[in-house]
Design an enzyme around this catalytic site. Sequence first.
Site, PDB file in Angstrom:
ATOM      1  N   ASP A   1       5.073   0.439  11.900  1.00 40.79           N
ATOM      2  CA  ASP A   1       3.801  -0.149  11.449  1.00 40.79           C
ATOM      3  C   ASP A   1       3.631  -1.600  11.903  1.00 40.79           C
ATOM      4  O   ASP A   1       2.589  -2.203  11.646  1.00 40.79           O
ATOM      5  CB  ASP A   1       3.702  -0.080   9.910  1.00 40.79           C
ATOM      6  CG  ASP A   1       3.343   1.317   9.432  1.00 40.79           C
ATOM      7  OD1 ASP A   1       3.135   2.205  10.271  1.00 40.79           O
ATOM      8  OD2 ASP A   1       3.270   1.520   8.199  1.00 40.79           O
TER       9      ASP A   1
ATOM     10  N   ARG B   1      -8.472  -0.078   5.171  1.00 41.32           N
ATOM     11  CA  ARG B   1      -7.638   0.896   4.455  1.00 41.32           C
ATOM     12  C   ARG B   1      -6.366   0.254   3.933  1.00 41.32           C
ATOM     13  O   ARG B   1      -5.786   0.728   2.956  1.00 41.32           O
ATOM     14  CB  ARG B   1      -7.240   2.031   5.399  1.00 41.32           C
ATOM     15  CG  ARG B   1      -8.405   2.885   5.814  1.00 41.32           C
ATOM     16  CD  ARG B   1      -7.979   3.899   6.825  1.00 41.32           C
ATOM     17  NE  ARG B   1      -6.909   4.703   6.252  1.00 41.32           N
ATOM     18  CZ  ARG B   1      -6.517   5.855   6.737  1.00 41.32           C
ATOM     19  NH1 ARG B   1      -7.093   6.338   7.802  1.00 41.32           N
ATOM     20  NH2 ARG B   1      -5.547   6.516   6.163  1.00 41.32           N
TER      21      ARG B   1
ATOM     22  N   LYS C   1       0.832  -1.211   0.000  1.00 47.09           N
ATOM     23  CA  LYS C   1       0.000   0.000   0.000  1.00 47.09           C
ATOM     24  C   LYS C   1       0.869   1.263   0.000  1.00 47.09           C
ATOM     25  O   LYS C   1       0.618   2.195  -0.754  1.00 47.09           O
ATOM     26  CB  LYS C   1      -0.906   0.008   1.240  1.00 47.09           C
ATOM     27  CG  LYS C   1      -1.590   1.332   1.463  1.00 47.09           C
ATOM     28  CD  LYS C   1      -2.404   1.359   2.724  1.00 47.09           C
ATOM     29  CE  LYS C   1      -1.645   1.708   3.979  1.00 47.09           C
ATOM     30  NZ  LYS C   1      -1.458   3.132   4.252  1.00 47.09           N
ATOM     31  N   ASN C   2       1.895   1.279   0.856  1.00 48.52           N
ATOM     32  CA  ASN C   2       2.662   2.514   0.991  1.00 48.52           C
ATOM     33  C   ASN C   2       3.609   2.767  -0.184  1.00 48.52           C
ATOM     34  O   ASN C   2       4.198   3.838  -0.282  1.00 48.52           O
ATOM     35  CB  ASN C   2       3.433   2.521   2.314  1.00 48.52           C
ATOM     36  CG  ASN C   2       2.492   2.729   3.489  1.00 48.52           C
ATOM     37  OD1 ASN C   2       1.314   3.055   3.308  1.00 48.52           O
ATOM     38  ND2 ASN C   2       3.001   2.528   4.691  1.00 48.52           N
TER      39      ASN C   2
ATOM     40  N   ARG D   1       2.154  14.077  13.289  1.00 49.39           N
ATOM     41  CA  ARG D   1       2.374  13.937  11.848  1.00 49.39           C
ATOM     42  C   ARG D   1       2.614  15.279  11.137  1.00 49.39           C
ATOM     43  O   ARG D   1       1.840  15.695  10.259  1.00 49.39           O
ATOM     44  CB  ARG D   1       1.220  13.156  11.208  1.00 49.39           C
ATOM     45  CG  ARG D   1       0.966  11.856  11.933  1.00 49.39           C
ATOM     46  CD  ARG D   1       0.143  10.887  11.174  1.00 49.39           C
ATOM     47  NE  ARG D   1       0.920  10.115  10.225  1.00 49.39           N
ATOM     48  CZ  ARG D   1       0.481   9.045   9.584  1.00 49.39           C
ATOM     49  NH1 ARG D   1      -0.729   8.633   9.782  1.00 49.39           N
ATOM     50  NH2 ARG D   1       1.248   8.402   8.736  1.00 49.39           N
TER      51      ARG D   1
ATOM     52  N   CYS E   1      -4.184   7.996   9.669  1.00 47.81           N
ATOM     53  CA  CYS E   1      -4.434   7.435  10.985  1.00 47.81           C
ATOM     54  C   CYS E   1      -3.999   8.401  12.069  1.00 47.81           C
ATOM     55  O   CYS E   1      -2.967   9.075  11.945  1.00 47.81           O
ATOM     56  CB  CYS E   1      -3.667   6.117  11.133  1.00 47.81           C
ATOM     57  SG  CYS E   1      -4.490   4.755  10.320  1.00 47.81           S
TER      58      CYS E   1
HETATM   59  C1  UD1 Z   1       4.676   6.680   6.336  1.00 48.59           C
HETATM   60  C2  UD1 Z   1       3.687   5.545   6.238  1.00 48.59           C
HETATM   61  C3  UD1 Z   1       3.296   5.055   7.608  1.00 48.59           C
HETATM   62  C4  UD1 Z   1       4.534   4.702   8.419  1.00 48.59           C
HETATM   63  C5  UD1 Z   1       5.537   5.857   8.411  1.00 48.59           C
HETATM   64  C6  UD1 Z   1       6.859   5.493   9.059  1.00 48.59           C
HETATM   65  C7  UD1 Z   1       2.483   6.042   4.204  1.00 48.59           C
HETATM   66  C8  UD1 Z   1       1.207   6.487   3.567  1.00 48.59           C
HETATM   67  N1  UD1 Z   1       2.515   6.035   5.544  1.00 48.59           N
HETATM   68  O1  UD1 Z   1       4.023   7.747   7.009  1.00 48.59           O
HETATM   69  O2  UD1 Z   1       2.478   3.907   7.444  1.00 48.59           O
HETATM   70  O3  UD1 Z   1       4.142   4.470   9.759  1.00 48.59           O
HETATM   71  O4  UD1 Z   1       5.821   6.239   7.049  1.00 48.59           O
HETATM   72  O5  UD1 Z   1       7.413   4.353   8.458  1.00 48.59           O
HETATM   73  O6  UD1 Z   1       3.434   5.675   3.540  1.00 48.59           O
HETATM   74  N2  UD1 Z   1       7.872  14.162  10.471  1.00 48.59           N
HETATM   75  C9  UD1 Z   1       8.176  15.471  10.730  1.00 48.59           C
HETATM   76  N3  UD1 Z   1       8.065  16.367   9.697  1.00 48.59           N
HETATM   77  C10 UD1 Z   1       7.673  16.005   8.447  1.00 48.59           C
HETATM   78  C11 UD1 Z   1       7.378  14.639   8.190  1.00 48.59           C
HETATM   79  C12 UD1 Z   1       7.496  13.746   9.233  1.00 48.59           C
HETATM   80  O7  UD1 Z   1       8.537  15.850  11.851  1.00 48.59           O
HETATM   81  O8  UD1 Z   1       7.591  16.860   7.558  1.00 48.59           O
HETATM   82  C13 UD1 Z   1       8.007  13.158  11.574  1.00 48.59           C
HETATM   83  C14 UD1 Z   1       6.682  12.461  11.898  1.00 48.59           C
HETATM   84  O9  UD1 Z   1       5.910  13.203  12.818  1.00 48.59           O
HETATM   85  C15 UD1 Z   1       7.160  11.141  12.457  1.00 48.59           C
HETATM   86  C16 UD1 Z   1       8.438  10.868  11.658  1.00 48.59           C
HETATM   87  O10 UD1 Z   1       8.833  12.115  11.108  1.00 48.59           O
HETATM   88  O11 UD1 Z   1       7.522  11.289  13.803  1.00 48.59           O
HETATM   89  C17 UD1 Z   1       8.264   9.859  10.534  1.00 48.59           C
HETATM   90  O12 UD1 Z   1       7.183  10.251   9.700  1.00 48.59           O
HETATM   91  P1  UD1 Z   1       7.124   9.846   8.153  1.00 48.59           P
HETATM   92  O13 UD1 Z   1       8.229   8.891   7.855  1.00 48.59           O
HETATM   93  O14 UD1 Z   1       7.036  11.094   7.365  1.00 48.59           O
HETATM   94  O15 UD1 Z   1       5.755   9.080   8.070  1.00 48.59           O
HETATM   95  P2  UD1 Z   1       4.643   9.193   6.962  1.00 48.59           P
HETATM   96  O16 UD1 Z   1       5.270   9.422   5.631  1.00 48.59           O
HETATM   97  O17 UD1 Z   1       3.580  10.117   7.430  1.00 48.59           O
END
Ligand code: UD1
Length: 431
Positions: free
Chosen positions: A305, A397, A22-23, A122, A117
Amino acid sequence: MERYIIRGGKSLQGEVEIGGAKNAALPILAAAIMADETVLLENLPNVSDVNVLLQVITEIGATVERIDEHTVKINGSTISDLTVDNDQIRKIRASYYLLGALVGKYNEAHVALPGGCDIGSRAIDQHIKGLKALGTNVKIEHGMLSAKTAHLRGNHIYLDVVSVGATINIMLAAVNANGNTILENAAKEPHIVDVANMLNSMGANIRGAGTDVIRIKGVPKLHGTEYSIIPDQIEAGTFMMAAAVTHGDVLIHNVIPKHLEAITAKLNEMDCRVIEYDDAVRVIGAEHLRSTHVKTLPYPGFPTDMQPQISVALALANGTSIVTESIFESRFRYIDEIVRMGANVRMLDNTAVITGVPAFTGAEVAAPDLRAGAALVIAGLAAQGYTVIDDIVYIQRGYEEFDKKLQQLGAEISKVETDRDIEKFKLKVVS
Ligand code: UD1
C-alpha cells in the site's frame, strides 16, 4: 465530480495528525456486531469505506449511534438480516469481514462478493478454505458468497498464501467455534494484532496475533467493550513520503513508529532523516533524494500500500531504482500518469525500473485506485505548475481530509468541481 487541483513546488513544513487505521477499522466494525452488548469504538477514521460499512451494518439491523465523527456506538443485538447486499458494499473489499463475523455469531451469512480497488485478481480461496475447515458449507451463487453450518468447530488451518483478509476472517469466524483453532502462515500486519486485541477485549481468547501462528480458543459468546483503533500506518507513510519529495520538514503525530520501520528504512536509504519519538515521527527531506530498490512483501516487509507513493519519490531521485511488486499484479496503473508528468519508468512484468528525473511538470491525471491516487497527489505537490487529479473518490475511500491536512503543511491544493473553480484556484494562488 470532485477533483484536486495542486500548484506544486511548495516544501511541506509543520505538523500533521494521523487518524485511525482504515484497514483495522473495517474488520473491527465487523467484530463489533458479534456482541449483543454495546461496543464503543474510538479513533475511527471518517473515510468513505468506513461509512459504507457502518451503513450496511445499520441495514442488517444493528444499532449504530454516531457520537462524533471519530466515535461510534454499535449494538449487534438487534440484527435481523443475515444477507448483506447493496450497491455500495460490492465496491468495498472489506465486505467479506461481515461473512466471518455473521457466520461466527449466527452460523449463517450471505454477502455480496467483494469489490475494492482494482489492483489485481484478489482471490478469496483462502477465506473459503478457512471457513470450510471450520465446518461451514460455502457456496458462491448469483454474485453472493454464502456460508452456513449447524456448529462451527475449531480446526488446524494452514494458509497457502499470506493473506491479511483471510487471517482476519478466519479469526472472526473461529472466536465462537467449539474447540481450538490453530492458524498457520498467518499474516502479521499491525491491524491483525489490533483486531485480535479488540476481540480479546470482548472476551475472545486469541493468542499469537502478530506472529505467523495464531491460536484461538473458542468462547461461547462475546461481550461489549470500549476500544480505540490504532493509527493508520499507510496514511502516516504517505505524509512521510510527501515530506521527502517536497524537501520538507514535517512532524507526524499519532503514529506507532515501529509500524513505520520499513518506510523509515527506505527514507534513510534515500538520504532523508527520520527522527522517531514515542508517538510521532519527524521527516526531514533530503536536498537530493537518492535512488534505492524496493520489493513489496507482507509485514514486516515494505507494504504494497506504499508502493505507488515511494515509486513517485524514486522517480525524482538521483539514479536508477528497481521497484518490485510481489503482492498485487495490477498495482502499477498510475505509471502511465506519472510518465505524462515527466517520469522515466520502464516496466518489466511486475517490476518498475525507475530512472530519476530532476522535476515533474503538472498535468491532468486520474487516480486509478486509492493508494495510486495518493501517490499522484504527492507527484503533483512536487511538480512544476498545476496538476489536476480526477477520480478522487478513490482517495476519499481511505484518506480523511487529505487536502486540508496538506494545506495545513503549506501545500497549495484544493478540492474543486468545475473548470471555473480551477480558474478561481489559479487566481488565488498566484495573487
Ligand atoms: C488487505 C488490505 C489492502 C492491502 C493488502 C495487503 C484491507 C481492506 N485491504 O487486502 O489495503 O494492500 O491487505 O497488505 O485491509 N490472496 C489469495 N487468496 C486469498 C486471499 C488473498 O491468493 O484468499 C492473495 C491476493 O491475491 C494477494 C495476496 O494474497 O496477492 C495478499 O492479499 P491479502 O493480504 O488478502 O489482501 P487483502 O486482505 O485483500
